[in-house]
Structure formats: C-alpha cells, structure tokens
Design a protein around this motif. Sequence first.
Motif, PDB file in Angstrom:
ATOM      1  N   THR A   5       0.711  -1.344  -0.038  1.00 28.99           N
ATOM      2  CA  THR A   5      -0.097  -0.063  -0.074  1.00 28.99           C
ATOM      3  C   THR A   5       0.979   1.250  -0.171  1.00 28.99           C
ATOM      4  O   THR A   5       0.637   2.116  -0.862  1.00 28.99           O
ATOM      5  CB  THR A   5      -0.996   0.073   1.235  1.00 28.99           C
ATOM      6  OG1 THR A   5      -1.666  -1.243   1.117  1.00 28.99           O
ATOM      7  CG2 THR A   5      -1.793   1.364   1.083  1.00 28.99           C
ATOM      8  N   ALA A   6       1.836   1.105   0.793  1.00 33.16           N
ATOM      9  CA  ALA A   6       3.045   2.432   0.827  1.00 33.16           C
ATOM     10  C   ALA A   6       3.525   2.578  -0.756  1.00 33.16           C
ATOM     11  O   ALA A   6       3.620   3.594  -0.947  1.00 33.16           O
ATOM     12  CB  ALA A   6       4.011   2.444   1.993  1.00 33.16           C
ATOM     13  N   LEU A   7       4.163   1.494  -1.322  1.00 38.42           N
ATOM     14  CA  LEU A   7       4.527   1.612  -2.378  1.00 38.42           C
ATOM     15  C   LEU A   7       3.506   2.239  -3.408  1.00 38.42           C
ATOM     16  O   LEU A   7       4.200   2.869  -4.403  1.00 38.42           O
ATOM     17  CB  LEU A   7       5.015   0.395  -3.019  1.00 38.42           C
ATOM     18  CG  LEU A   7       6.473  -0.208  -2.472  1.00 38.42           C
ATOM     19  CD1 LEU A   7       6.780  -1.559  -2.735  1.00 38.42           C
ATOM     20  CD2 LEU A   7       7.517   0.819  -3.157  1.00 38.42           C
ATOM     21  N   ASP A   8       2.275   1.625  -3.407  1.00 37.92           N
ATOM     22  CA  ASP A   8       1.412   2.128  -4.263  1.00 37.92           C
ATOM     23  C   ASP A   8       1.314   3.820  -4.247  1.00 37.92           C
ATOM     24  O   ASP A   8       1.050   4.260  -5.280  1.00 37.92           O
ATOM     25  CB  ASP A   8      -0.103   1.648  -3.955  1.00 37.92           C
ATOM     26  CG  ASP A   8       0.053  -0.023  -4.290  1.00 37.92           C
ATOM     27  OD1 ASP A   8       0.595  -0.380  -4.969  1.00 37.92           O
ATOM     28  OD2 ASP A   8      -1.062  -0.477  -4.100  1.00 37.92           O
ATOM     29  N   LEU A  60       7.907  -7.877  -4.000  1.00 32.29           N
ATOM     30  CA  LEU A  60       7.489  -6.491  -3.243  1.00 32.29           C
ATOM     31  C   LEU A  60       8.908  -5.858  -3.144  1.00 32.29           C
ATOM     32  O   LEU A  60       8.905  -4.665  -3.312  1.00 32.29           O
ATOM     33  CB  LEU A  60       6.826  -7.082  -1.921  1.00 32.29           C
ATOM     34  CG  LEU A  60       6.279  -5.776  -1.161  1.00 32.29           C
ATOM     35  CD1 LEU A  60       5.299  -5.054  -2.086  1.00 32.29           C
ATOM     36  CD2 LEU A  60       5.423  -6.224   0.005  1.00 32.29           C
ATOM     37  N   LEU A  61      10.014  -6.719  -2.518  1.00 26.75           N
ATOM     38  CA  LEU A  61      11.438  -6.037  -2.193  1.00 26.75           C
ATOM     39  C   LEU A  61      11.835  -5.714  -3.544  1.00 26.75           C
ATOM     40  O   LEU A  61      12.626  -4.663  -3.460  1.00 26.75           O
ATOM     41  CB  LEU A  61      12.224  -7.130  -1.522  1.00 26.75           C
ATOM     42  CG  LEU A  61      11.979  -7.418  -0.167  1.00 26.75           C
ATOM     43  CD1 LEU A  61      12.569  -8.207   0.521  1.00 26.75           C
ATOM     44  CD2 LEU A  61      11.484  -6.062   0.729  1.00 26.75           C
ATOM     45  N   ASP A  62      11.673  -6.290  -4.481  1.00 24.96           N
ATOM     46  CA  ASP A  62      12.161  -5.724  -6.073  1.00 24.96           C
ATOM     47  C   ASP A  62      11.478  -4.419  -6.276  1.00 24.96           C
ATOM     48  O   ASP A  62      12.124  -3.504  -7.034  1.00 24.96           O
ATOM     49  CB  ASP A  62      11.847  -6.586  -6.872  1.00 24.96           C
ATOM     50  CG  ASP A  62      12.406  -6.355  -8.508  1.00 24.96           C
ATOM     51  OD1 ASP A  62      13.948  -6.375  -8.379  1.00 24.96           O
ATOM     52  OD2 ASP A  62      11.947  -6.372  -9.648  1.00 24.96           O
ATOM     53  N   ARG A  63      10.377  -4.313  -5.915  1.00 24.66           N
ATOM     54  CA  ARG A  63       9.371  -3.061  -6.327  1.00 24.66           C
ATOM     55  C   ARG A  63      10.280  -1.935  -5.248  1.00 24.66           C
ATOM     56  O   ARG A  63      10.411  -0.668  -5.997  1.00 24.66           O
ATOM     57  CB  ARG A  63       8.044  -3.117  -5.912  1.00 24.66           C
ATOM     58  CG  ARG A  63       7.101  -3.707  -6.840  1.00 24.66           C
ATOM     59  CD  ARG A  63       5.773  -3.615  -6.510  1.00 24.66           C
ATOM     60  NE  ARG A  63       5.174  -2.295  -6.319  1.00 24.66           N
ATOM     61  CZ  ARG A  63       4.088  -1.939  -5.698  1.00 24.66           C
ATOM     62  NH1 ARG A  63       3.316  -2.994  -5.259  1.00 24.66           N
ATOM     63  NH2 ARG A  63       3.622  -0.770  -5.832  1.00 24.66           N
ATOM     64  N   VAL A  64      10.579  -2.201  -4.278  1.00 20.37           N
ATOM     65  CA  VAL A  64      11.127  -1.020  -3.370  1.00 20.37           C
ATOM     66  C   VAL A  64      12.654  -0.859  -3.864  1.00 20.37           C
ATOM     67  O   VAL A  64      12.921   0.585  -4.231  1.00 20.37           O
ATOM     68  CB  VAL A  64      11.544  -1.653  -1.995  1.00 20.37           C
ATOM     69  CG1 VAL A  64      12.271  -0.713  -1.059  1.00 20.37           C
ATOM     70  CG2 VAL A  64      10.212  -1.967  -1.366  1.00 20.37           C
TER      71      VAL A  64
END
Length: 79
Positions: A5-8, A60-64
């Motif tokens: 959600t924070a990444l979104d 998810l970590l790859d998105r970060v």
Amino acid sequence: MALATALDAAEPAAAAAIAREDFEAAMAALATLRAPIDAFFESVIVNDPEPAKRTARLGLLDRVRAAVHNVADFSKIEG
C-alpha cells in the motif's frame, strides 16, 4: 500488506517529482517507505518455505529496489 500500500502511494509520487526534476520531493516520497519497510522485516519471513509467499515477498522487495533506483543510483556514491 502495508508495504504494498505504501509503495502504491510512494511510487507515483516519486515519479511525478522526478518528472518535475524535484529530487528532494522524490526522496521525500521514498522516505515514507521507511516505517513500512521496517515493519515488513520485523513481521515477515521473506524466504518463506511456501514458494508463492516467497515469490510475492521477493517481488515486493524488488519494487522497493526499483523505486529507489529510479530516484538515485546509489552505486555512484563513493565511500
């Protein structure tokens, strides 16, 4: 998941700031990820024995990583 959600929210805010060449705002958008990242590592086993969970968490970590890399290439910093 709180990190997703924070990444979104942070990814588009950082991208918009980069488009305006407002790198301070881009870093501020990414800074909002600190608490969700901390919570993620405190409450989640990334390399879960269940392959689907492990894959999702690594994604998810790859998105970060990608979000941070879009703002700054930290490999260019000496030291």
